[in-house]
Motif scaffolding. Structure first.
Motif, PDB file in Angstrom:
ATOM      1  N   ASN A   9       0.854  -1.188   0.000  1.00  0.00           N
ATOM      2  CA  ASN A   9       0.000   0.000   0.000  1.00  0.00           C
ATOM      3  C   ASN A   9       0.892   1.241   0.000  1.00  0.00           C
ATOM      4  O   ASN A   9       1.831   1.334   0.801  1.00  0.00           O
ATOM      5  N   VAL A  10       0.575   2.182  -0.888  1.00  0.00           N
ATOM      6  CA  VAL A  10       1.391   3.402  -0.961  1.00  0.00           C
ATOM      7  C   VAL A  10       0.481   4.624  -0.832  1.00  0.00           C
ATOM      8  O   VAL A  10      -0.465   4.784  -1.616  1.00  0.00           O
ATOM      9  N   ALA A  11       0.778   5.442   0.152  1.00  0.00           N
ATOM     10  CA  ALA A  11       0.007   6.673   0.354  1.00  0.00           C
ATOM     11  C   ALA A  11       0.796   7.872  -0.154  1.00  0.00           C
ATOM     12  O   ALA A  11       2.008   7.787  -0.334  1.00  0.00           O
ATOM     13  N   GLU A  12       0.080   9.007  -0.356  1.00  0.00           N
ATOM     14  CA  GLU A  12       0.752  10.200  -0.882  1.00  0.00           C
ATOM     15  C   GLU A  12       1.610  10.871   0.175  1.00  0.00           C
ATOM     16  O   GLU A  12       2.548  11.598  -0.127  1.00  0.00           O
ATOM     17  N   LYS A  13       1.253  10.617   1.411  1.00  0.00           N
ATOM     18  CA  LYS A  13       2.034  11.242   2.493  1.00  0.00           C
ATOM     19  C   LYS A  13       2.103  10.298   3.686  1.00  0.00           C
ATOM     20  O   LYS A  13       1.216   9.451   3.883  1.00  0.00           O
ATOM     21  N   PRO A  14       3.142  10.458   4.495  1.00  0.00           N
ATOM     22  CA  PRO A  14       3.353   9.549   5.631  1.00  0.00           C
ATOM     23  C   PRO A  14       2.176   9.513   6.599  1.00  0.00           C
ATOM     24  O   PRO A  14       1.852   8.462   7.144  1.00  0.00           O
ATOM     25  N   SER A  15       1.509  10.677   6.781  1.00  0.00           N
ATOM     26  CA  SER A  15       0.424  10.711   7.761  1.00  0.00           C
ATOM     27  C   SER A  15      -0.722   9.803   7.358  1.00  0.00           C
ATOM     28  O   SER A  15      -1.370   9.187   8.215  1.00  0.00           O
ATOM     29  N   VAL A  16      -0.975   9.693   6.051  1.00  0.00           N
ATOM     30  CA  VAL A  16      -2.056   8.823   5.592  1.00  0.00           C
ATOM     31  C   VAL A  16      -1.669   7.357   5.800  1.00  0.00           C
ATOM     32  O   VAL A  16      -2.486   6.536   6.230  1.00  0.00           O
ATOM     33  N   LYS A 333       1.533  28.462   6.648  1.00  0.00           N
ATOM     34  CA  LYS A 333       2.649  27.977   7.464  1.00  0.00           C
ATOM     35  C   LYS A 333       2.143  27.624   8.870  1.00  0.00           C
ATOM     36  O   LYS A 333       2.459  26.547   9.405  1.00  0.00           O
ATOM     37  N   VAL A 334       1.370  28.523   9.445  1.00  0.00           N
ATOM     38  CA  VAL A 334       0.838  28.280  10.789  1.00  0.00           C
ATOM     39  C   VAL A 334      -0.139  27.096  10.772  1.00  0.00           C
ATOM     40  O   VAL A 334      -0.110  26.238  11.653  1.00  0.00           O
ATOM     41  N   ALA A 335      -0.983  27.061   9.741  1.00  0.00           N
ATOM     42  CA  ALA A 335      -1.954  25.970   9.643  1.00  0.00           C
ATOM     43  C   ALA A 335      -1.248  24.625   9.510  1.00  0.00           C
ATOM     44  O   ALA A 335      -1.666  23.616  10.103  1.00  0.00           O
ATOM     45  N   GLU A 336      -0.172  24.597   8.761  1.00  0.00           N
ATOM     46  CA  GLU A 336       0.579  23.354   8.594  1.00  0.00           C
ATOM     47  C   GLU A 336       1.127  22.886   9.944  1.00  0.00           C
ATOM     48  O   GLU A 336       1.093  21.693  10.273  1.00  0.00           O
ATOM     49  N   GLU A 337       1.602  23.835  10.725  1.00  0.00           N
ATOM     50  CA  GLU A 337       2.153  23.468  12.036  1.00  0.00           C
ATOM     51  C   GLU A 337       1.052  22.972  12.974  1.00  0.00           C
ATOM     52  O   GLU A 337       1.260  22.019  13.724  1.00  0.00           O
ATOM     53  N   LEU A 338      -0.109  23.592  12.918  1.00  0.00           N
ATOM     54  CA  LEU A 338      -1.226  23.111  13.737  1.00  0.00           C
ATOM     55  C   LEU A 338      -1.654  21.716  13.295  1.00  0.00           C
ATOM     56  O   LEU A 338      -2.002  20.866  14.112  1.00  0.00           O
ATOM     57  N   TYR A 339      -1.606  21.500  11.985  1.00  0.00           N
ATOM     58  CA  TYR A 339      -1.966  20.180  11.447  1.00  0.00           C
ATOM     59  C   TYR A 339      -0.939  19.130  11.877  1.00  0.00           C
ATOM     60  O   TYR A 339      -1.294  18.044  12.336  1.00  0.00           O
ATOM     61  N   GLN A 340       0.325  19.479  11.756  1.00  0.00           N
ATOM     62  CA  GLN A 340       1.377  18.527  12.121  1.00  0.00           C
ATOM     63  C   GLN A 340       1.290  18.148  13.593  1.00  0.00           C
ATOM     64  O   GLN A 340       1.587  17.014  13.968  1.00  0.00           O
ATOM     65  N   PHE A 343      -3.789  19.412  15.821  1.00  0.00           N
ATOM     66  CA  PHE A 343      -4.883  20.225  16.350  1.00  0.00           C
ATOM     67  C   PHE A 343      -5.962  20.565  15.319  1.00  0.00           C
ATOM     68  O   PHE A 343      -7.097  20.837  15.677  1.00  0.00           O
ATOM     69  N   ILE A 344      -5.586  20.578  14.075  1.00  0.00           N
ATOM     70  CA  ILE A 344      -6.598  20.808  13.031  1.00  0.00           C
ATOM     71  C   ILE A 344      -6.409  19.760  11.943  1.00  0.00           C
ATOM     72  O   ILE A 344      -5.361  19.119  11.846  1.00  0.00           O
ATOM     73  N   SER A 345      -7.427  19.612  11.120  1.00  0.00           N
ATOM     74  CA  SER A 345      -7.356  18.635  10.038  1.00  0.00           C
ATOM     75  C   SER A 345      -6.451  19.163   8.917  1.00  0.00           C
ATOM     76  O   SER A 345      -5.975  20.307   8.970  1.00  0.00           O
ATOM     77  N   TYR A 346      -6.293  18.344   7.918  1.00  0.00           N
ATOM     78  CA  TYR A 346      -5.398  18.671   6.806  1.00  0.00           C
ATOM     79  C   TYR A 346      -5.771  20.034   6.201  1.00  0.00           C
ATOM     80  O   TYR A 346      -6.918  20.257   5.821  1.00  0.00           O
ATOM     81  N   PRO A 402     -11.417  16.324   4.147  1.00  0.00           N
ATOM     82  CA  PRO A 402     -12.617  16.995   4.649  1.00  0.00           C
ATOM     83  C   PRO A 402     -12.356  18.491   4.777  1.00  0.00           C
ATOM     84  O   PRO A 402     -11.217  18.937   4.641  1.00  0.00           O
ATOM     85  N   PRO A 403     -13.399  19.281   5.046  1.00  0.00           N
ATOM     86  CA  PRO A 403     -13.159  20.692   5.348  1.00  0.00           C
ATOM     87  C   PRO A 403     -12.257  20.819   6.572  1.00  0.00           C
ATOM     88  O   PRO A 403     -12.168  19.900   7.397  1.00  0.00           O
ATOM     89  N   ILE A 404     -11.616  21.951   6.693  1.00  0.00           N
ATOM     90  CA  ILE A 404     -10.698  22.165   7.812  1.00  0.00           C
ATOM     91  C   ILE A 404     -11.508  22.297   9.101  1.00  0.00           C
ATOM     92  O   ILE A 404     -12.436  23.118   9.185  1.00  0.00           O
ATOM     93  N   HIS A 405     -11.176  21.487  10.078  1.00  0.00           N
ATOM     94  CA  HIS A 405     -11.923  21.515  11.341  1.00  0.00           C
ATOM     95  C   HIS A 405     -10.974  21.150  12.481  1.00  0.00           C
ATOM     96  O   HIS A 405      -9.895  20.576  12.257  1.00  0.00           O
ATOM     97  N   PRO A 406     -11.348  21.461  13.713  1.00  0.00           N
ATOM     98  CA  PRO A 406     -10.476  21.113  14.837  1.00  0.00           C
ATOM     99  C   PRO A 406     -10.460  19.602  15.054  1.00  0.00           C
ATOM    100  O   PRO A 406     -11.488  18.936  14.912  1.00  0.00           O
ATOM    101  N   THR A 407      -9.290  19.060  15.370  1.00  0.00           N
ATOM    102  CA  THR A 407      -9.187  17.618  15.612  1.00  0.00           C
ATOM    103  C   THR A 407      -8.717  17.320  17.037  1.00  0.00           C
ATOM    104  O   THR A 407      -8.673  16.173  17.437  1.00  0.00           O
TER     105      THR A 407
END
Length: 858
Positions: A9-16, A333-340, A343-346, A402-407
């Motif tokens: 199985n190969v995903a586009e990114k490690p998180s998936v 940049k900030v959103a990416e850090e929150l995602y990493q 705290f928020i979705s992709y 999905p839409p951006i939402h808090p996780t």
DNA sequence: GCAAGGTC
């Protein structure tokens, strides 16, 4: 199927890779090992598909596997001619991991984003894996979100292998055709070859030949070219030109206020404003003469303000820019850090609708303990409040995220900057607003009639609890009842000037790019930043963009340079969807293309040459047009023909009294009605020739490149329409009265010259008073008989008597007003705010009003 | 030192 098969199985990114592995394995016996790339680990677990034992290997790539690059000998800028770049791979670590794992697997399942780029990356992975294992069975997963629902299943059916995962994911049965992959690859290659070659070419050509004012050393300056950055810059330049070429146009409006025990109401003139001073003054004087206001309509309505759609990337960037003036690049940049940090979705998603399988309540539940918005979250979850509402759909779904939402719940983490807090709060509040009922407001609209003119006022109440970024303006107004009469506290003739549109804000620019399909949700902010980094544009403190001199200040020169080598085309400019239109006549300027009826970007109508931009012949039509359509009727008088007539429908409220909203008109020059409406209402375009090449105004507001300041009346240059000598004489002739042979005064219509008919008024304030009017209903000319007897002239409300309006404007603005007896408490003030006198605004004579002034035509 | 598209 028998034995254990190995599935890569190969995903586009490690998180998936990590998420899906966790969901499918239930985190039982999940082993992790490093691949050759330090970022792309390999998850291993055993699984069963309909009884078929499988050993799952789950790894990932990081976007594109292949980096398109030139060979070494082409990489140095001076190593080759830029032209050579038209004739010239890769993340080796990840590629080697895939090769090693694919060799020992039977199946290959691709978990890549379901968009065009994902499709392309899928083929890169397939090519690598197939090269080492030609017997692979290959399928592609489609999934919308990776949220663990407690059960997951991989399925196969008959001969058609497919995969289904019961965890808010869905997997399709095939991957798309090769053409798409080839197309993407080709696009990448063209972008690279043209971008690199043209960037090198113009940088090396221009950098050392000019002193270019920029914030960097000239030697480090890069004059880059790329299809996205260039188009983005185009939006900035276009708007800048629009602002530069705007010519302010003065207009007049009547405002009315009323004060009662409950407060003050401000009534706005329902005509909006008029561009003709004379008309405005005449209407204003009518109101001043009979200033008693009668309430004609009181309407109470419940108004709803719906919450925003679920948040996607572009909306996140636009709102962060509008609310916090945060640049889109910094937002991401900030959103990416929150995602990493979880705290928020992709954050890179086009999707603005939630899947029905998403547990929205669970997301709200997590926020109940927050000190600021926790109580609102609790109210949302309480069925008795009735506050919950399933979110609306914005209609976009990239099938990948999905839409951006808090996780994850947070009251703010150690190490978060203020921007992290602000952005997290925006994501949470936006989500809570999405699942809320609309805000409810009560709006009251009151309409009044003063001397036949309509004014309206409205007031509103509302609440917006959780989404504090938006307000819903509105003020209280006193109570009114239909039929109620009152004397206005003030009745003023106010002036204003048209203003150019503002420079593009970052949110505007993102909207332009989104609409035109420039870039993707993941790259749009990069293109904007590139414009700033390359000194093509600057951004002010209000997030508004201006081009620098580097941005192609002189497009004409570029076109001329290109024209040396290439033949001019007749195609419309890129992205101009407004170019198509119905043919009205042959262009009388270039005599090659057709003049076509079309809408400009502002929604206003014009007739322009289809040869634009080579030919800029254009006729700007009145801005008050609601609809326009070319008919098959041909004008019998305009040459060269055929000139097809246009069926116009005007907004009644925006044209003077007496003009018919439906008008079959001609743009060939014979149509007085159209000309008058252009003069009175102004044209839809507020653009001028300045800054746009040698385009100027000529007949019927026509702009062409070989005429200069032509008067709309006599077609001569050297004076404007408002100062046309022909109109002076015409005015004097038409508005003076003569005596007939039997001694009775006879009056001619100022518009058509026909003898007028003597009639008797039957209005409340003038019942029994005699007046002359034109027998033609189209002219609307009338004059009071006593005005004629006194030697005064007449008036025609839709008159195009420009000289009269000008002399009136210069001579006596602020001097009109009479007959205050109707409203002792009413204050009449001029456009300048000065108290008005009882004098005629034209000649200053206190014995009459300007509308019957004998000097109006002088 | 160059594009645009992924991603970390």
């Amino acid at each position: 199927m028998s034995g254990t098969i190995k599935v890569l199985n190969v995903a586009e990114k490690p998180s998936v890779a990590k998420s899906v592995s966790g969901i499918l394995s239930r985190n039982q016996a999940l082993r992790v090992r490093d691949g050759r790339s330090r970022y792309n680990r390999i998850f291993e677990f055993n699984y069963s598909i309909r009884g078929q034992p499988c050993h799952m290997l789950f790894t990932s790539v990081t976007g594109h596997l292949m980096e398109l690059e030139f060979e070494d000998r082409f990489r140095k800028w001076h190593s080759c001619d830029p032209l050579d770049l038209y004739h010239a791979p890769d993340k080796l670590d990840i590629k080697r991991t895939l090769e090693e794992e694919a060799r020992r697997c039977q199946w290959l399942v691709l978990w890549l984003d379901c968009d065009r780029e994902g499709e392309n990356i899928a083929f890169e992975v397939i090519n690598v894996c197939r090269a080492v294992n030609r017997h692979l069975t290959i399928r592609r997963a489609r999934f919308s979100a990776l949220i663990d629902r407690g059960s997951a299943e991989l399925c196969c059916s008959g001969t058609s292998f497919f995969l289904k995962v019961l965890c808010s994911t869905y997997v399709s049965d095939s991957y798309s055709d090769m053409c798409m992959g080839d197309m993407i690859l080709l696009t990448h290659e063209i972008d690279l070859r043209i971008g690199a070659s043209f960037t090198r070419f113009q940088t090396m050509l221009l950098r050392d030949k000019f002193v270019i004012d920029s914030a960097t050393d000239d030697r480090n300056l890069v004059l880059s070219y790329g299809p996205c950055q260039f188009a983005t810059l185009g939006f900035v330049v276009e708007r800048y030109w629009e602002v530069q070429s705007h010519e302010p146009e003065e207009f007049w409006t009547i405002n009315c206020s009323h004060r009662s025990d409950e407060g003050v109401a401000t009534f706005n003139w329902m005509r909006g404003h008029l561009f003709d001073y004379t008309c405005a003054v005449i209407v204003y004087e009518m109101c001043v003469q009979e200033p008693t206001a009668t309430v004609t309509k009181v309407q109470h309505k419940e108004k709803l303000k719906y919450p925003p759609y679920p948040l996607n990337t572009i909306e996140l960037e636009k709102r962060a820019s509008r609310y916090f003036r945060m640049s889109s690049e910094h937002t991401m940049k900030v959103a990416e850090e929150l995602y990493q940090a979880g705290f928020i979705s992709y954050p890179r998603t086009e999707t603005d609708c939630f899947s029905s399988r998403t547990d929205l309540h669970a997301i709200v539940q997590e926020q109940q303990g927050h000190p600021d918005w926790g109580s609102y979250a609790q109210r949302l979850l309480d069925p008795e409040t009735g506050l919950w509402r399933n979110p609306g759909s914005g209609g976009h779904d990239d099938k990948a995220h999905p839409p951006i939402h808090p996780t994850k719940f947070s009251t703010g983490e150690h190490g978060w900057s203020q921007d992290h807090r602000t952005l997290y709060e925006l994501v949470v509040r936006h989500f809570l607003a999405c699942v809320s009922q609309p805000a409810v407001g009560a709006e009251t609209t009151v309409e009044i009639d003063i001397a036949g003119e309509l004014f309206s006022a409205s007031g509103r109440r509302n609440y917006l609890d959780v989404y504090r970024y938006e307000s819903w303006g509105g003020s209280m107004i006193p109570t009114y009842t239909v039929g109620q009469q009152f004397a206005p506290a003030s009745l003023t003739l106010d002036t204003g000037v048209t203003r150019p549109p503002p420079l593009l804000s970052e949110a505007d620019l993102l909207s332009c790019m989104d609409k035109a399909g420039i870039g993707t949700d993941a790259t749009m902010h990069d293109h904007i930043k590139k414009l700033l980094d390359r000194f093509y544009a600057t951004k002010d403190s209000n997030t508004r963009f201006s081009p620098t001199n580097l941005a192609r200040l002189n497009k004409v020169k570029l076109l001329e340079a290109m024209a040396v080598f290439f033949e001019r085309s007749n195609r419309a400019v890129g992205g101009d969807n407004y170019a198509a239109g119905e043919v009205v006549r042959q262009c009388d300027l270039c005599q090659e293309s057709s003049m076509v009826l079309k809408k400009n970007r502002d929604g206003n109508f014009m007739v322009g040459c289809s040869g634009f931009p080579q030919c800029r012949n254009a006729i700007w039509l009145p801005g008050s047009i609601l609809e326009a359509a070319v008919t098959s009727n041909i004008c019998s008088s305009c040459n060269p023909g055929p000139v097809y007539l246009i069926q116009f429908k005007f907004r009644q409220i925006e044209i003077p009294p007496g003009f018919n909203a439906n008008h079959l008109g001609c743009i060939g020059g014979c149509d007085d009605t159209l000309r008058q409406l252009i003069e009175i209402c102004g044209t839809g375009s507020r653009m001028s020739a300045r800054g746009r090449g040698p385009t100027t105004t000529s007949s019927n507001g026509q702009r062409s490149s070989n005429r200069h300041n032509g008067c709309v009346h006599c077609q001569q240059t050297g004076h404007s329409s408002n100062d046309c000598p022909s109109q002076f004489s015409r005015s004097r002739n038409s508005q003076s009265h003569t005596h007939s042979e039997n001694g009775d005064p006879s009056v001619s219509c100022s518009t058509c010259g026909m003898p007028c008919v003597l009639r008797t008024a039957n209005t409340a304030n003038n019942r029994g008073r005699k007046f002359y009017s034109c027998p033609s209903q189209e002219c609307n000319f009338f004059i009071w008989e006593d005005g004629v007897s006194n030697g005064n002239g007449g008036r025609s409300i839709p008159s195009t008597n420009c000289s009269a309006s000008n002399s009136g404007r210069r001579g006596g603005r602020g001097q009109s007003g009479r007959n205050r007896s109707h409203a002792a408490d009413t204050t009449f003030v001029s456009a300048t705010g000065d108290p008005v006198s009882n004098r005629c605004y034209v000649c200053g004579d206190p014995s009459h009003f300007a509308n019957v002034c004998p000097n109006r035509g002088m």
